[in-house]
Scaffold this motif. Structure first.
Motif, PDB file in Angstrom:
ATOM      1  N   LEU A 198       0.848  -1.191   0.000  1.00 46.35           N
ATOM      2  CA  LEU A 198       0.000   0.000   0.000  1.00 46.35           C
ATOM      3  C   LEU A 198       0.879   1.234   0.000  1.00 46.35           C
ATOM      4  CD1 LEU A 198      -2.628  -1.053   2.664  1.00 46.35           C
ATOM      5  CD2 LEU A 198      -3.014  -0.832   0.231  1.00 46.35           C
ATOM      6  N   ALA A 199       0.540   2.200  -0.863  1.00 45.96           N
ATOM      7  CA  ALA A 199       1.316   3.424  -0.926  1.00 45.96           C
ATOM      8  C   ALA A 199       1.096   4.240   0.342  1.00 45.96           C
ATOM      9  CB  ALA A 199       0.913   4.234  -2.150  1.00 45.96           C
ATOM     10  N   LYS A 200       2.184   4.824   0.845  1.00 47.94           N
ATOM     11  CA  LYS A 200       2.087   5.659   2.035  1.00 47.94           C
ATOM     12  C   LYS A 200       1.576   7.028   1.617  1.00 47.94           C
ATOM     13  CE  LYS A 200       5.116   7.702   5.539  1.00 47.94           C
ATOM     14  NZ  LYS A 200       4.107   7.721   6.589  1.00 47.94           N
ATOM     15  N   THR A 201       0.741   7.602   2.437  1.00 43.07           N
ATOM     16  CA  THR A 201       0.206   8.935   2.156  1.00 43.07           C
ATOM     17  C   THR A 201       0.607   9.905   3.253  1.00 43.07           C
ATOM     18  OG1 THR A 201      -1.868   8.434   3.300  1.00 43.07           O
ATOM     19  CG2 THR A 201      -1.788   7.969   0.947  1.00 43.07           C
ATOM     20  N   THR A 202       0.753  11.153   2.854  1.00 41.24           N
ATOM     21  CA  THR A 202       1.048  12.228   3.795  1.00 41.24           C
ATOM     22  C   THR A 202       0.062  13.349   3.547  1.00 41.24           C
ATOM     23  OG1 THR A 202       3.412  11.666   3.739  1.00 41.24           O
ATOM     24  CG2 THR A 202       2.812  13.803   4.649  1.00 41.24           C
ATOM     25  N   GLN A 203      -0.613  13.764   4.598  1.00 37.79           N
ATOM     26  CA  GLN A 203      -1.554  14.867   4.494  1.00 37.79           C
ATOM     27  C   GLN A 203      -1.443  15.708   5.756  1.00 37.79           C
ATOM     28  OE1 GLN A 203      -5.077  11.583   4.765  1.00 37.79           O
ATOM     29  NE2 GLN A 203      -5.844  13.671   4.865  1.00 37.79           N
ATOM     30  N   PRO A 204      -1.858  16.980   5.668  1.00 33.09           N
ATOM     31  CA  PRO A 204      -1.735  17.842   6.861  1.00 33.09           C
ATOM     32  C   PRO A 204      -2.561  17.283   8.008  1.00 33.09           C
ATOM     33  CG  PRO A 204      -2.971  18.933   5.116  1.00 33.09           C
ATOM     34  CD  PRO A 204      -2.401  17.700   4.518  1.00 33.09           C
ATOM     35  N   ILE A 205      -2.062  17.486   9.209  1.00 29.15           N
ATOM     36  CA  ILE A 205      -2.759  16.982  10.393  1.00 29.15           C
ATOM     37  C   ILE A 205      -4.057  17.733  10.621  1.00 29.15           C
ATOM     38  CG2 ILE A 205      -2.629  16.773  12.905  1.00 29.15           C
ATOM     39  CD1 ILE A 205       0.375  16.319  12.567  1.00 29.15           C
ATOM     40  N   SER A 206      -4.012  19.046  10.371  1.00 28.92           N
ATOM     41  CA  SER A 206      -5.217  19.851  10.615  1.00 28.92           C
ATOM     42  C   SER A 206      -5.249  21.063   9.689  1.00 28.92           C
ATOM     43  CB  SER A 206      -5.277  20.305  12.065  1.00 28.92           C
ATOM     44  OG  SER A 206      -4.199  21.164  12.353  1.00 28.92           O
ATOM     45  N   SER A 212       0.013  13.690  -0.348  1.00 31.04           N
ATOM     46  CA  SER A 212       1.173  13.223  -1.109  1.00 31.04           C
ATOM     47  C   SER A 212       1.240  11.704  -1.070  1.00 31.04           C
ATOM     48  CB  SER A 212       2.461  13.797  -0.508  1.00 31.04           C
ATOM     49  OG  SER A 212       2.476  15.188  -0.605  1.00 31.04           O
ATOM     50  N   HIS A 213       1.507  11.132  -2.213  1.00 28.74           N
ATOM     51  CA  HIS A 213       1.650   9.671  -2.304  1.00 28.74           C
ATOM     52  C   HIS A 213       2.695   9.370  -3.365  1.00 28.74           C
ATOM     53  CE1 HIS A 213      -1.671  10.754  -5.055  1.00 28.74           C
ATOM     54  NE2 HIS A 213      -2.346  11.121  -3.982  1.00 28.74           N
ATOM     55  N   ASN A 214       3.939   9.582  -3.007  1.00 26.23           N
ATOM     56  CA  ASN A 214       5.039   9.509  -3.971  1.00 26.23           C
ATOM     57  C   ASN A 214       5.240   8.130  -4.568  1.00 26.23           C
ATOM     58  OD1 ASN A 214       5.873  12.247  -3.890  1.00 26.23           O
ATOM     59  ND2 ASN A 214       6.826  11.889  -1.913  1.00 26.23           N
ATOM     60  N   ASN A 215       4.900   7.087  -3.817  1.00 24.70           N
ATOM     61  CA  ASN A 215       5.166   5.732  -4.331  1.00 24.70           C
ATOM     62  C   ASN A 215       3.892   5.039  -4.790  1.00 24.70           C
ATOM     63  OD1 ASN A 215       4.221   5.555  -1.734  1.00 24.70           O
ATOM     64  ND2 ASN A 215       5.441   3.773  -1.184  1.00 24.70           N
ATOM     65  N   ILE A 216       2.977   5.819  -5.344  1.00 21.48           N
ATOM     66  CA  ILE A 216       1.725   5.254  -5.841  1.00 21.48           C
ATOM     67  C   ILE A 216       2.026   4.287  -6.978  1.00 21.48           C
ATOM     68  CG2 ILE A 216       1.341   7.169  -7.453  1.00 21.48           C
ATOM     69  CD1 ILE A 216      -1.689   6.888  -6.776  1.00 21.48           C
ATOM     70  N   ALA A 217       1.327   3.153  -6.993  1.00 19.38           N
ATOM     71  CA  ALA A 217       1.545   2.130  -8.007  1.00 19.38           C
ATOM     72  C   ALA A 217       0.554   2.289  -9.163  1.00 19.38           C
ATOM     73  CB  ALA A 217       1.406   0.746  -7.378  1.00 19.38           C
ATOM     74  N   THR A 218       0.866   1.654 -10.256  1.00 17.53           N
ATOM     75  CA  THR A 218       0.057   1.785 -11.468  1.00 17.53           C
ATOM     76  C   THR A 218      -1.408   1.421 -11.241  1.00 17.53           C
ATOM     77  OG1 THR A 218       2.003   1.246 -12.789  1.00 17.53           O
ATOM     78  CG2 THR A 218      -0.136   1.061 -13.876  1.00 17.53           C
ATOM     79  N   PRO A 241      -2.734  15.223 -10.551  1.00 20.38           N
ATOM     80  CA  PRO A 241      -1.837  15.628 -11.636  1.00 20.38           C
ATOM     81  C   PRO A 241      -1.355  14.421 -12.427  1.00 20.38           C
ATOM     82  CG  PRO A 241      -0.683  15.687  -9.536  1.00 20.38           C
ATOM     83  CD  PRO A 241      -2.124  15.379  -9.224  1.00 20.38           C
ATOM     84  N   ALA A 242      -0.708  14.697 -13.525  1.00 17.54           N
ATOM     85  CA  ALA A 242      -0.298  13.629 -14.442  1.00 17.54           C
ATOM     86  C   ALA A 242       0.629  12.601 -13.782  1.00 17.54           C
ATOM     87  CB  ALA A 242       0.377  14.236 -15.670  1.00 17.54           C
ATOM     88  N   ASP A 243       1.499  13.053 -12.886  1.00 18.80           N
ATOM     89  CA  ASP A 243       2.427  12.098 -12.262  1.00 18.80           C
ATOM     90  C   ASP A 243       1.786  11.303 -11.129  1.00 18.80           C
ATOM     91  OD1 ASP A 243       4.408  14.461 -10.236  1.00 18.80           O
ATOM     92  OD2 ASP A 243       2.314  13.844 -10.147  1.00 18.80           O
ATOM     93  N   ARG A 244       0.592  11.697 -10.732  1.00 20.85           N
ATOM     94  CA  ARG A 244      -0.214  10.994  -9.695  1.00 20.85           C
ATOM     95  C   ARG A 244       0.488  10.908  -8.349  1.00 20.85           C
ATOM     96  NH1 ARG A 244      -3.547   6.639 -10.051  1.00 20.85           N
ATOM     97  NH2 ARG A 244      -1.799   5.157 -10.112  1.00 20.85           N
ATOM     98  N   LYS A 245       1.502  11.678  -8.111  1.00 16.56           N
ATOM     99  CA  LYS A 245       2.216  11.589  -6.831  1.00 16.56           C
ATOM    100  C   LYS A 245       1.556  12.409  -5.740  1.00 16.56           C
ATOM    101  CE  LYS A 245       6.712  10.593  -8.922  1.00 16.56           C
ATOM    102  NZ  LYS A 245       6.748   9.193  -8.493  1.00 16.56           N
ATOM    103  N   SER A 246       0.517  13.103  -6.106  1.00 18.16           N
ATOM    104  CA  SER A 246      -0.259  13.832  -5.103  1.00 18.16           C
ATOM    105  C   SER A 246      -1.694  13.925  -5.599  1.00 18.16           C
ATOM    106  CB  SER A 246       0.317  15.231  -4.876  1.00 18.16           C
ATOM    107  OG  SER A 246       0.149  16.011  -6.035  1.00 18.16           O
TER     108      SER A 246
END
Lengths: 109, 113
Positions: A1-9, A23-29, A65-70
Motif C-alpha cells: 500500500l502506498a504511504k500517504t502524507t496529508q496535513p494533520i489539521s 502526497s503519495h510519492n510511491n503510488i503504483a500503477t 496531476p499527471a504524475d499521480r504523486k499527489s
C-alpha cells in the motif's frame, strides 16, 4: 500500500473553498485515490475516488496531476457541518482500505 | 440511501465477558468488514469476510475474535473474553463489489469495565 502524507489539521472560514492535498510519492500503477470523511463518533463515509485528472461529484472534486504523486480534495463553499476528519487512501481497489491519521478540518463561522 | 445498521450503539460489559456486536450490511453487498477505532486513534482493520469465510484478518483479530454471517442479513463480531483494551468504536462496513467504495455503519461503542 502506498504511504500517504496529508496535513494533520486545517482551519477554514464558512463559505470558503477548502483544498486538502495528499502526497503519495510511491503510488503504483493499479492504485486508485480515495477520500473518506469521518464525523466524531460516526463511521467513515466515502466521498470520492479517482485514478487521474479530475473527478467531480455532488460533494467534492478530486484533482490528480499527471504524475499521480499527489492529489487534492476540493470542498466548495464549506459549512460548519463539513467539520470532520478527511482521509486520503491510496491502493488497489481490490485491497482493504487502510486508514492513516487524516486531516482534521475545522470550519469556523 | 441504503445504510449499514449496527446494534447496539453502545455496550458496556465487564472484563472477561463475551460480547456480540451486530451488523446488517446493505442487502446486495457481498464483501463485509469489521474495523475498530480506539478513542483518538486511527481506524484499524480487523477482518474481511466474503463468500461465507474470512478472506483476511489483522494481527488484532486473534483467537478471542470471531465473525459469523448466521443468516442472509446479519454479520456479527464476537469477542469471547473482553479485555479493557478492547474498548473502542467498532465499525461494520460492506461493499457491493471488489472495486466499489465501502459503506460504513455508525458503529458500536464498546466499553469494557
Amino acid at each position: 500500500l502506498a504511504k500517504t502524507t496529508q496535513p494533520i489539521s486545517m482551519d477554514s472560514y464558512e463559505g470558503q473553498e477548502v483544498n486538502i492535498t495528499c502526497s503519495h510519492n510511491n503510488i503504483a500503477t493499479n492504485d486508485y485515490i480515495t477520500w473518506y470523511q469521518q464525523f466524531p463518533s460516526q463511521g467513515p463515509r466515502f466521498i470520492i475516488q479517482g485514478y487521474k485528472t479530475k473527478v467531480t461529484n455532488e460533494v467534492a472534486s478530486l484533482f490528480i496531476p499527471a504524475d499521480r504523486k499527489s492529489s487534492t480534495l476540493s470542498l466548495p463553499r464549506v459549512s460548519l457541518s463539513d467539520t470532520a476528519v478527511y482521509y486520503c487512501l491510496v491502493g488497489d481497489r481490490y485491497q482493504k482500505v487502510t486508514f492513516g491519521t487524516g486531516t482534521k478540518l475545522q470550519v469556523i463561522p | 440511501e441504503p445504510e449499514v445498521t449496527q446494534t447496539p450503539s453502545h455496550q458496556v460489559t465487564q472484563m472477561g465477558q463475551e460480547v456480540i456486536l451486530r451488523c446488517v450490511p446493505i442487502s446486495n453487498h457481498l464483501y463485509f468488514y469489521w474495523y475498530r477505532q480506539i478513542l483518538g486513534q486511527k481506524v484499524e482493520f480487523l477482518v474481511s469476510f466474503y463468500n461465507n469465510e474470512i478472506s483476511e484478518k489483522s494481527e488484532i483479530f486473534d483467537d478471542q475474535f470471531s465473525v459469523e454471517r448466521p443468516d442472509g442479513s446479519n454479520f456479527t463480531l464476537k469477542i469471547r473474553s473482553t479485555k479493557l483494551e478492547d474498548s473502542a468504536m467498532y465499525f461494520c462496513a460492506s461493499k457491493e463489489g471488489q472495486s466499489y467504495g465501502y459503506t460504513f455503519g455508525s458503529g458500536t461503542r464498546l466499553t469494557v469495565v
